[in-house]
Design a protein around this motif. Structure first.
Motif, PDB file in Angstrom:
ATOM      1  N   ALA A 113      -6.570  17.508  -4.195  1.00 13.85           N
ATOM      2  CA  ALA A 113      -5.501  17.246  -3.217  1.00 13.85           C
ATOM      3  C   ALA A 113      -5.427  15.750  -2.938  1.00 13.85           C
ATOM      4  O   ALA A 113      -6.430  15.042  -3.039  1.00 13.85           O
ATOM      5  CB  ALA A 113      -5.785  18.004  -1.927  1.00 13.85           C
TER       6      ALA A 113
ATOM      7  N   THR B 253      -7.657  24.402  -2.381  1.00 16.43           N
ATOM      8  CA  THR B 253      -7.991  23.408  -3.416  1.00 16.43           C
ATOM      9  C   THR B 253      -9.443  23.581  -3.856  1.00 16.43           C
ATOM     10  O   THR B 253      -9.740  23.648  -5.063  1.00 16.43           O
ATOM     11  CB  THR B 253      -7.760  21.973  -2.872  1.00 16.43           C
TER      12      THR B 253
ATOM     13  N   ASN C 175      -1.293  17.085   0.052  1.00 15.76           N
ATOM     14  CA  ASN C 175      -1.745  17.565   1.355  1.00 15.76           C
ATOM     15  C   ASN C 175      -1.292  16.545   2.402  1.00 15.76           C
ATOM     16  O   ASN C 175      -0.164  16.057   2.338  1.00 15.76           O
ATOM     17  CB  ASN C 175      -3.259  17.797   1.302  1.00 15.76           C
TER      18      ASN C 175
END
Ligand SMILES: NC(=O)c1ccc[n+]([C@@H]2O[C@H](COP(=O)([O-])OP(=O)(O)OC[C@H]3O[C@@H](n4cnc5c(N)ncnc54)[C@H](O)[C@@H]3O)[C@@H](O)[C@H]2O)c1
Length: 342
Positions: free
Chosen positions: A257, A241, A216
């Motif tokens: 993430a 997520t 991310n």
């Protein structure tokens, strides 16, 4: 998904002591198989060691034991967007820990070179796959090829990502949609097809855990001025997520993430022609900046720990995510203190 790609992951964990440290490779050549069985009877192979098994109607599967002692030996990992940047560094790190690594990128030549470099450096088998993560058939094929070549999938790193910055006045729907397709929609596709393999493994190895990891950004944790297409896609990624984590927890699939800060040494920022330093300098985005170095210092000064994020910082977070058995649905910041979690 081809049936053989769903059989191989089961065979990997039925084989021998069930630790999965075996490469299972699919072939249509069923000659010299020591065992021939039907798919319904796969369970009868549990605990056996075999060189080649023929599964009626599907083909044959060749077993090659993994003798490497490194911590991820026997694991198979896919890293998307791994021809360069963070993705290359992550693939290289996983291979240095003994994992069989699939380098997936839409830059086919780049993927091939990266896979060769990583293979030579770390002494593990790698596979380069030309893949456009925004195309469903391409992602399905990536997961299928991985399973047929290595016999399963333990770690899927959704790393491929792009930036198209711009204000509301400047941004076109076309550029906005492209960013969402690569950063957000493709994460859905990767999770959709990788969990199919991981679930098969879990059916025969109920104690094993697997990982889907989204690379991310700090822009997934707080808004980004004139960069909303990117920030929106990354905020959305956190929602995926958390939701995937809830859905997949019963199957032992952790979904987390990593949210890196600016990778100032990476090609996205440092490329001398197209990099963000040059772009920001030319656009006058940093007040008073006269050189690329001025722009760099401006961004470094925003970080309490005084530097950009590096690949090794991201790999430490990935290692934590894979190694721990009791966390899912999290966004792990790696920002040098630039973004602090509440
Ligand atoms: N660079 C940063 O400062 C930074 C900071 C935080 C998070 N991130 C995130 O890290 C990830 C990697 O970023 P990077 O800076 O290393 O990027 P990069 O631009 O250096 O590399 C991205 C790779 O993804 C590939 N790619 C792009 N679109 C693709 C597609 N449709 N299908 C397959 N491959 C595709 C490219 O060919 C390239 O090899 C991204 O998700 C990015 O959002 C980057």
């Amino acid at each position: 998904m081809r049936n053989a790609a769903l059989i191989a992951p089961k065979l990997r964990f039925l084989y021998g002591n069930g630790d999965g440290k075996i490469k299972i490779t699919y072939t249509q050549d069923t000659e010299n198989s020591s065992i021939t069985i039907s798919e319904e009877d796969l369970e009868t192979l549990r605990g056996l060691t075999f060189k080649k098994v023929c599964v009626k109607g599907a083909g044959a599967f060749v077993a090659t034991p993994v003798t490497d002692g490194r911590k991820y030996a026997g694991k198979t990992a896919i890293v998307t967007g791994a021809a360069q940047g963070f993705g290359f560094g992550i693939a290289d790190y996983l291979a240095s820990c003994g994992a069989l690594v699939v380098v997936a990128d839409m830059n086919a030549d780049g993927a091939k070179t990266a896979a060769e470099t990583i293979c030579k450096k770390n002494g593990v088998e790698t596979l380069a796959v030309a893949c456009d993560v925004t195309k469903e058939e391409s992602v399905e094929e990536l997961i299928e090829m991985t399973s047929l070549k290595f016999g399963g999938l333990d770690v899927y790193v959704n790393n491929a990502g792009i930036v198209r910055a711009g204000s509301l006045d400047e941004m076109t729907l076309r550029a906005f949609t492209l960013v969402e397709n690569v950063n957000y929609n493709a994460y859905f596709l990767g999770a959709k097809y990788s969990q199919m393999i991981m679930k098969r493994q879990r059916e025969v190895a109920p104690d094993r855990m697997f990982d889907i990891i989204e690379i991310n950004s700090k822009s997934g944790l707080e808004g980004s001025n004139k960069n909303f297409a990117y920030a929106g896609s990354k905020f959305g990624g956190i929602g995926l997520t958390q939701s995937f984590a809830l859905e997949l927890a019963p199957y032992g699939i952790k979904v987390n993430a990593v949210c890196p800060g600016n990778f100032l040494d990476g090609p996205l920022w440092s490329d001398p022609e197209k990099g963000l330093f040059v772009q920001y300098l030319n656009a006058g985005k940093v007040p008073g900046a006269k050189t690329v170095e001025d722009v760099r210092r401006f961004y470094e000064a925003k970080v309490p720990l005084g530097r950009g994020c590096r690949t090794e910082d991201v790999c430490l977070a990935i290692s934590y995510i894979i190694d721990q058995k009791y966390e899912t649905g999290q966004a792990v910041p790696v920002t040098g203190g630039q973004v602090m979690m509440r």
